[in-house]
Design a protein around this motif. Structure first.
Motif, PDB file in Angstrom:
ATOM      1  N   ARG A   1     -27.376  -6.107  -2.174  1.00  8.94           N
ATOM      2  CA  ARG A   1     -26.132  -6.639  -1.594  1.00  8.94           C
ATOM      3  C   ARG A   1     -25.275  -7.392  -2.611  1.00  8.94           C
ATOM      4  O   ARG A   1     -24.111  -7.667  -2.347  1.00  8.94           O
ATOM      5  CB  ARG A   1     -26.460  -7.615  -0.455  1.00  8.94           C
ATOM      6  CG  ARG A   1     -27.112  -6.995   0.743  1.00  8.94           C
ATOM      7  CD  ARG A   1     -27.237  -8.058   1.831  1.00  8.94           C
ATOM      8  NE  ARG A   1     -28.093  -7.633   2.892  1.00  8.94           N
ATOM      9  CZ  ARG A   1     -29.351  -8.028   3.063  1.00  8.94           C
ATOM     10  NH1 ARG A   1     -29.899  -8.883   2.229  1.00  8.94           N
ATOM     11  NH2 ARG A   1     -30.061  -7.590   4.076  1.00  8.94           N
TER      12      ARG A   1
ATOM     13  N   ALA B  84     -27.737   1.378  -2.603  1.00 12.51           N
ATOM     14  CA  ALA B  84     -27.067   0.291  -3.330  1.00 12.51           C
ATOM     15  C   ALA B  84     -26.121   0.855  -4.381  1.00 12.51           C
ATOM     16  O   ALA B  84     -24.996   0.374  -4.542  1.00 12.51           O
ATOM     17  CB  ALA B  84     -28.103  -0.624  -3.983  1.00 12.51           C
TER      18      ALA B  84
ATOM     19  N   VAL C  84     -25.084  -1.700   4.434  1.00 11.05           N
ATOM     20  CA  VAL C  84     -26.153  -2.703   4.368  1.00 11.05           C
ATOM     21  C   VAL C  84     -27.091  -2.576   5.552  1.00 11.05           C
ATOM     22  O   VAL C  84     -28.305  -2.754   5.422  1.00 11.05           O
ATOM     23  CB  VAL C  84     -25.540  -4.123   4.282  1.00 11.05           C
ATOM     24  CG1 VAL C  84     -26.596  -5.191   4.453  1.00 11.05           C
ATOM     25  CG2 VAL C  84     -24.811  -4.308   2.962  1.00 11.05           C
TER      26      VAL C  84
ATOM     27  N   ASP D 221     -31.232  -2.523   5.634  1.00 13.66           N
ATOM     28  CA  ASP D 221     -32.009  -3.467   6.437  1.00 13.66           C
ATOM     29  C   ASP D 221     -32.934  -2.729   7.406  1.00 13.66           C
ATOM     30  O   ASP D 221     -34.113  -3.073   7.548  1.00 13.66           O
ATOM     31  CB  ASP D 221     -31.090  -4.398   7.232  1.00 13.66           C
ATOM     32  CG  ASP D 221     -30.366  -5.414   6.357  1.00 13.66           C
ATOM     33  OD1 ASP D 221     -30.796  -5.625   5.204  1.00 13.66           O
ATOM     34  OD2 ASP D 221     -29.379  -5.982   6.831  1.00 13.66           O
TER      35      ASP D 221
END
Length: 196
Positions: A96, A172, A178, A182
């Motif tokens: 992130r 990424a 995101v 997760d």
């Protein structure tokens, strides 16, 4: 008598590593390398030999540091499961981070160079094997401390964790969603605690 070098070789390698990690081997020009390292062309060649030799040294420096950090996480924690969860929390945090939008250098070069460069392919295979072994050792520790079911084969689950890690790194690199990252980690950690 030879004049002493007037630059920090480790710092130059660090800057080159970050550049190769960011732009890839083909995307990194010699002028880019001279700019970030602050070296002259002759100093770069005298110290590292060639762009390819510098890349291989940078890749090895990256790999060794990443393995050191990974093993540090996997050998910590109250339980092995906690250690693996902490490692993936760190991976997500880095994925992130705005100043680290490069994914994993091994994954990047697996896509860029490994299909047509046998030497790089072998280095990446060795790197992936090292990660798999570190995961397998952590899972075996989890068998011993009771945090991971004995029925979950250490080598198979190590490969599963490796695949999750590499998938997150690709997301990424492509500035992926995101929530996808997760969810991948959540499901992976849940599977690790379930009887397979």
């Amino acid at each position: 008598m030879a004049r002493p070098r007037e630059f920090n070789e480790d710092e130059a390698l660090l800057q080159a590593t970050r550049l190769f990690w960011s732009k890839g081997y083909e995307g990194t020009s010699m002028s880019d390398l001279l700019r970030v390292t602050g070296l002259s062309k002759s100093s770069l060649y005298d110290t590292f030999g060639s762009k390819r030799a510098l890349f291989l040294a940078a890749f090895e420096a990256y790999r060794l540091e990443r393995m050191r950090v990974m093993r540090g996480y996997l050998q910590s924690g109250t339980t092995a499961y906690d250690a693996i969860a902490a490692f993936f929390a760190m991976v997500l945090e880095h994925a992130r981070a705005a100043d680290r939008p490069f994914g994993c250098m091994s994954c990047n070069e697996a896509a860029e160079m490994a299909p047509h460069d046998e030497e790089v392919q072998n280095l990446i295979e060795r790197d992936f094997d090292g990660m798999e072994t570190a995961f397998a050792e952590a899972i075996e520790r989890g068998h011993g401390d009771g945090s991971i079911p004995l029925e979950n084969d250490a080598r198979q689950f190590a490969r599963f964790l490796n695949a999750t890690h590499h998938g997150i790194q690709i997301l990424a690199r492509t500035k992926g969603n995101v929530e996808r990252m997760d969810d991948a980690v959540t499901v992976t950690l849940r599977a690790l605690r379930s009887v397979g």
